[in-house]
Design an enzyme around this catalytic site. Structure first.
Site, PDB file in Angstrom:
ATOM      1  N   THR C 125     -60.845  66.423-101.687  1.00  0.00           N
ATOM      2  CA  THR C 125     -61.753  67.493-101.272  1.00  0.00           C
ATOM      3  C   THR C 125     -61.698  68.708-102.203  1.00  0.00           C
ATOM      4  OG1 THR C 125     -61.489  66.792 -99.012  1.00  0.00           O
ATOM      5  CG2 THR C 125     -62.371  68.997 -99.337  1.00  0.00           C
ATOM      6  N   ALA C 129     -67.154  70.034-102.778  1.00  0.00           N
ATOM      7  CA  ALA C 129     -67.278  68.600-102.536  1.00  0.00           C
ATOM      8  C   ALA C 129     -66.443  68.217-101.331  1.00  0.00           C
ATOM      9  CB  ALA C 129     -66.832  67.815-103.781  1.00  0.00           C
ATOM     10  N   GLY C 130     -67.032  68.321-100.176  1.00  0.00           N
ATOM     11  CA  GLY C 130     -66.353  67.944 -98.949  1.00  0.00           C
ATOM     12  C   GLY C 130     -66.743  66.537 -98.594  1.00  0.00           C
ATOM     13  N   ILE C 156     -55.819  70.483 -98.701  1.00  0.00           N
ATOM     14  CA  ILE C 156     -55.028  69.272 -98.955  1.00  0.00           C
ATOM     15  C   ILE C 156     -53.797  69.269 -98.045  1.00  0.00           C
ATOM     16  CG2 ILE C 156     -53.832  67.891-100.688  1.00  0.00           C
ATOM     17  CD1 ILE C 156     -56.929  68.300-101.114  1.00  0.00           C
ATOM     18  N   GLN C 337     -58.740  71.376 -68.527  1.00  0.00           N
ATOM     19  CA  GLN C 337     -59.488  71.661 -67.303  1.00  0.00           C
ATOM     20  C   GLN C 337     -58.653  71.352 -66.058  1.00  0.00           C
ATOM     21  OE1 GLN C 337     -62.442  73.000 -67.806  1.00  0.00           O
ATOM     22  NE2 GLN C 337     -62.819  73.392 -65.654  1.00  0.00           N
ATOM     23  N   GLU C 364     -61.111  63.694 -93.235  1.00  0.00           N
ATOM     24  CA  GLU C 364     -61.394  62.327 -93.691  1.00  0.00           C
ATOM     25  C   GLU C 364     -62.799  61.913 -93.254  1.00  0.00           C
ATOM     26  OE1 GLU C 364     -58.274  59.452 -93.644  1.00  0.00           O
ATOM     27  OE2 GLU C 364     -56.740  61.003 -93.559  1.00  0.00           O
ATOM     28  N   SER C 367     -67.345  63.584 -87.944  1.00  0.00           N
ATOM     29  CA  SER C 367     -67.951  62.555 -87.080  1.00  0.00           C
ATOM     30  C   SER C 367     -69.339  62.192 -87.574  1.00  0.00           C
ATOM     31  CB  SER C 367     -68.027  63.059 -85.641  1.00  0.00           C
ATOM     32  OG  SER C 367     -66.732  63.100 -85.096  1.00  0.00           O
TER      33      SER C 367
END
Lengths: 413, 261, 386
Positions: C125, C129-130, C156, C337, C364, C367
């Site tokens: 990363t 640049a992700g 990192i 909760q 990594e 989602s």
């Protein structure tokens, strides 16, 4: 022949009472699919069974368990040759340990029941003056071993002279304090003279017909009590917990004999060397002697919490204890730890501050006369077992208690 | 240096619940573990071996299931394990247990140091260690919290007492019993566990250790259990109510009334 | 649920649980609070042989495959999702060596990592640049027997504390995705420095820093695989490591579920334990079902990968990570909760679990990226079927 215990498959109804009663987890309940009523069957693991008889008792209405105990090895000892009750008068740094006065008190009760004299055994250096004190506290006779060799406690030399004296004089009962010293060398003595030793007794009584000493002690951390006999061996030896019995009252008019025993240094076994004693300076009051103990636990949250615990202990004139959690967190040295892996205490008042009361902790303080618990969580075990429970933040509660104690003390003056 | 460790399997009381109505332990599903104090004995033996070389042997007397406890010690780095197991040992008190262990250690042959935990958490007697030393006719030091020095022929140890500690020197062979303060036991390693799984553990019976019938098991035990009972329940306590000041006042008044302060 | 673990796998699980309970649990608040690196725990894990279960036996590991990494990570994360990361992020940094390294490189680096003597980190990363690795700005220019690295990597994990870094840089900027190569850079190489430590929401026991390369010369032997194959290595690495992140998420979720059940059984309101309320029961039922579903998916993926080494499993890995991390977020939120106001307090562990869980939906590949990967794979598969 070895001991036998058996469950009658015909009689057993699979009720599980024996399973619950067995203190050693030696019984399991097996399925019996072939049984017309599918009743379970109690099965005893012979490796684990100690033949204590708890299951036989539990099954007395059904009578499915039978036990035949082997007679213990009969030695050529004439039990009637053994007479008299002895107290080992432990001394440390020239001072009689407080438990000794309690033993003298209880020993006198036993001696009266048996109609025999009460004797004390005193081993030390330059200690003769203390012998009279023991007589004033109830001893009829004091066996005195006074020599430089005995200035500090060492297992070898102390057990050597005590064993020889027992063999010579044949007492029927020997009581010792369940202190570090007592528990260390009583066992050596018992092993050498091949007799029974019961550790950490909390109640003693005499069976008048057999003259047997009935020794009651907690096991499994006080969750069960066992009464133990040494029916065929003499003397019957016990170590007795500190603070279980009341100390004997001093009576300066009492008289008795002091028997000075010669000490032949050359023949006494003494393999270890005493190099020195380093006093614990972190404790102002000795934990095992304290009448009041203030203990702190995980709920303190930080090492500084013990400053507050110290303050309360000081106001009460008590000692500082702790739970394992506080020791593991590094807030206080291990020597303060109360509980299964620490010390066992039984003070008059035990303050549990921020201690939830895990079973391991209860084991070490459950026999305290009064328990005061201070905790945020009213449902924790310590709050339930406490005589007086206070729900709240200990950092807020304790300063108030200190204030009240000071006020109360002020009034008394 | 050959170090022998004596261990015992005890019921795990860590997660044991107390039955609120009877005040007894709920024993269902209680697993057997190595006596917590013996963990320190095992660790100290491994550390001494790491410092001075030599070998370590663990002995336990118990039912065949106790083999698991021995495997646990192998997984942590103990070299040999021996199970002393015979139905004839059942019902042994501390005298008969000391005798059997002493006989087993004699059977091992040479040894320099025997380490035991201070006491077992089920019986709480602290008697077996010193008893074994006496029967082997070697010196012992109980409640050891630190080994200061050790050499081939002798050892300097700190003995924990109520008021501080004593510094004791003992010649070897000797027996010590150790307290929690002496070390922090390590956990087993994966490799250790795998090797321990495969290890052959000899089982010794009364004959192997040349034990006299009259000295073992219930027969050899001077003490006999007359009865076992549950201690009386602690009477339920009182939750003090009110403001902090009121609560503190009540408490001090109660303690004063009981003439305790 | 019964997962038919082998004896060896069960041993790993039991041992990891023991360490988590006995060694990690007492100190987890400490490391979360102080953000220190948990070296004492890493030493415990190393002594227990748990650092290299997934590394082949010939290089000092146990050859337990991805599944062993998953099992150990899950078990440790049940207690603490941050501390376990020292180990999981090392695996991420180690996979490029296992995937693209030659024998000599493997012999040089893997045994120290397997024994827990050294930690590793994965340097892909960059600020620009992700999720899109082709935007890398770090360059590696060949200069005789050396490559000269310039550029900065960010976020990192293990940076500064690890010894061995697998770093991705452009060797041929003109070739886009095919111009990226992978290198091993060792801590202490001149020109290789670390930036500031990030202050994070969760996984605070884990160190996150920048890697800064300033004319850093590394021997050409440190190139992993062929020049230009870096992105393939990175993708294969992420295939292998995503089940690890999924296991971390799964562990955190399972830990939160345990806490929630235990609390519901003891917390009394309106004269009864809250576990007796149907509202709470249904929440717990949903949480338990989701955790078990995540476990099935993660375990199945890991086992599939171990059964077919070298096969690309982008879709399955992404599915496992997507589902487990979203489950972790849901379950930890619900655990808080159930604890009510106490759940929001640092005196109870569930608020930390919720903070720790969030990262698993981010690193990594977020989602959203996982969904892209899954969808892309679906479309590709459909295209090849025709």
């Amino acid at each position: 022949m070895s001991n036998q215990i058996a469950v009658s498959a015909d009689k057993c109804i699979g009720c599980g009472l024996c399973f619950k009663a067995c203190p050693f987890n030696a019984i399991s309940m097996a399925e019996r699919p072939t049984h017309p009523r599918k009743l379970k069957l109690a099965v005893i693991d012979m490796h684990t069974c100690t033949f204590c008889g708890a299951c036989v008792d539990s099954c007395k209405n059904i009578g499915a368990i039978t036990m035949i105990k082997d007679a213990p090895a009969v030695l050529d000892t004439d039990l009637s040759a053994y007479r008299g009750v002895w107290v080992y008068a432990e001394q440390r740094h020239g001072e009689i340990s407080p438990v000794v006065y309690e033993l003298l008190n209880e020993g006198a009760v036993l001696a009266r029941k048996l109609s025999v004299p009460l004797s004390a055994v005193l081993i030390g250096d330059n200690i003769e003056a203390k012998a009279q004190d023991l007589i004033h506290h109830g001893a009829d006779k004091v066996y005195l071993f006074d020599a430089p060799l005995f200035i500090e406690f060492q297992d070898d030399s102390y057990s050597d002279v005590l064993s020889h004296l027992i063999v010579e004089e044949k007492p029927e009962i020997v009581l010792m304090g369940a202190t570090n010293i007592g528990r260390s060398f009583a066992s050596r003595v018992a092993a050498r003279i091949r007799t029974g030793l019961t550790a950490d007794c909390t109640a003693l009584d005499i069976d008048p017909t057999t003259r047997n000493l009935m020794q009651t002690r907690p096991a499994f951390g006080g969750n069960i009590m066992a009464t133990i006999l040494s029916p065929r061996h003499r003397p019957q030896m016990s170590t007795v917990r500190h603070k279980v019995f009341k100390p004997a009252v001093k009576d300066s008019s009492r008289t008795g004999t002091i028997i000075k025993k010669g000490v032949n240094t050359a023949t006494i076994v003494n393999r270890t060397k005493f190099l020195g004693f380093i006093k614990d300076t972190t404790a102002k009051v000795n934990l095992s002697d304290a009448d009041i103990i203030v203990s702190g636990g995980r709920g303190l949250g930080k090492t500084e919490g013990f400053t507050l615990i110290d303050e309360l202990a000081e106001a009460l004139g008590g000692a500082v204890g702790s739970s394992r959690a506080a020791v593991d967190a590094g807030w206080i040295p291990y020597s303060h730890q109360v509980g299964q892996t620490g010390r066992t205490v039984s003070p008059k008042i035990y303050f549990a501050c921020g201690i939830s009361g895990q079973i391991q902790h209860q084991v070490g303080m459950g026999s305290s006369e009064i328990i005061v618990a201070i905790n945020k969580d009213p449902s924790c075990p310590m709050m339930k077992m406490a005589t007086f429970a206070i729900e709240g933040d200990l950092y807020e509660v304790i300063p108030w208690i200190i204030k009240e104690i000071k006020k109360a003390r002020g009034c008394q003056i | 240096m050959h170090i022998v460790v004596c261990i015992k399997q005890v019921p795990n009381t860590t997660n044991v619940q107390i039955d609120a109505t009877t005040g007894t332990l709920k024993r269902e599903g209680v697993e057997a573990i190595i006596n917590p104090f013996d963990e320190y004995a095992i660790e100290e033996a491994i550390r001494l071996k790491e410092r001075f070389g030599g070998k370590t042997t663990v002995i336990t007397m118990g039912p065949p299931q106790a083999e698991q406890a021995l495997r646990d010690t192998l997984a942590r780095g103990i070299d040999n394990a021996i199970l002393v197991s015979d139905r004839a040992f059942a019902g042994a008190d501390t005298w008969a247990t000391s005798y059997a262990l002493a006989q087993a250690i004699r059977t091992l042959g040479d040894y320099d140091l025997i380490i035991c935990g201070k006491q077992a958490t089920d019986g709480d007697t602290a008697q077996v260690g010193p008893g074994v030393a006496e029967m082997l006719n070697i010196p012992h030091v109980a409640y050891v919290k630190k080994i200061e020095e050790a050499s081939n022929g002798s050892m300097k140890v700190e003995r924990m007492m109520e008021d501080g500690y004593d510094l004791i020197e003992t010649p070897l062979p000797a027996l010590i019993t150790v307290v929690k303060e002496i070390n922090t036991p390590r956990l087993p390693s994966l490799r250790g566990l795998m090797n321990a799984k495969k290890a052959q553990i000899p089982h010794w019976n009364a004959e192997t250790i040349k034990a006299e019938k009259l000295n073992i098991g219930l027969t050899g035990s001077p003490t006999q259990v007359l009865k076992i009972f549950s201690p009386p329940l602690r009477p339920g306590g009182e939750m003090l109510q009110g403001s902090l000041e009121q609560v503190a006042e009540q408490l001090v008044a109660k303690l004063k009334n009981a003439q305790l302060i | 649920m019964e997962y038919f673990l082998s004896e060896e796998q069960q041993m790993m699980v039991d041992l990891a649980r023991k360490i988590a309970q006995e060694k990690i649990k007492p100190v987890r608040e400490h490391y979360d609070e102080t953000e220190e690196f948990p070296w004492p725990i890493v030493k415990e894990l190393a002594a227990a042989d748990l650092c290299g279960t997934y590394i082949p036996q010939e290089f000092g590991g146990f050859g337990g495959g991805i599944f062993s990494l998953v099992l150990v990570t899950e078990e440790l994360c049940k207690v603490d999702g941050g501390i376990a990361l020292a180990l999981a992020a090392t695996a991420l940094g180690t996979f490029p060596i296992m995937i693209a390294g030659n024998d000599e490189q493997k012999r040089k680096y893997l045994p120290d990592i397997a024994a827990g003597r050294k930690l590793a980190a994965f340097g892909l990363t960059e600020p620009e640049a992700g999720s899109d690795a082709t935007g890398l700005r770090t360059t590696a220019v060949k200069d005789g027997d050396f490559y000269v690295l310039n550029g900065t990597k960010c976020f990192i994990t293990n940076a500064g504390d690890a010894e061995t870094y697998t770093v991705f840089a452009k060797t041929n900027p003109g070739r886009g995705a095919r111009g990226i190569s992978c290198f091993v850079v060792e801590k202490g190489t001149p020109g290789f420095e670390f930036g500031k430590k990030e202050k994070k929401m969760g996984i605070r026991a884990s160190s996150t820093r920048e890697l800064i390369f300033n004319n850093c010369r590394i021997p050409k032997e440190n190139l992993l695989g062929k020049e230009g194959h870096g992105l393939i290595t990175a993708q294969a690495t992420l295939d292998c490591s995503r089940p690890g992140v999924a296991a971390q998420a799964l562990g955190i979720a399972a830990g939160a579920l345990e806490e929630a059940v235990a609390y519901a059984k003891t917390r009394v309101q309106f004269g009864q334990t809250i576990a007796s309320f149907q509202g709470i029961q249904h929440m717990l039922a949903d949480m338990a079902t989701e955790v078990e579903a995540a476990r099935c998916l993660v375990y199945a993926t890991a086992r599939m990968m171990d059964a077919h080494p070298g096969k690309r499993t982008t879709k399955e890995s992404a599915m496992a990570k997507l589902f487990a991390s979203e489950t972790a977020m849901k379950v930890t939120t619900n655990a808080v909760q159930i604890f009510g106001g106490y759940g929001y307090s640092r005196e109870y562990p569930v608020e930390k679990m919720m903070r720790d869980a969030k990262i698993t939906t981010l690193y990594e590949g977020t989602s959203q990226i996982q969904k892209n990967e899954i969808a892309l794979a679906l479309i590709k598969e459909a295209a090849t079927k025709k």
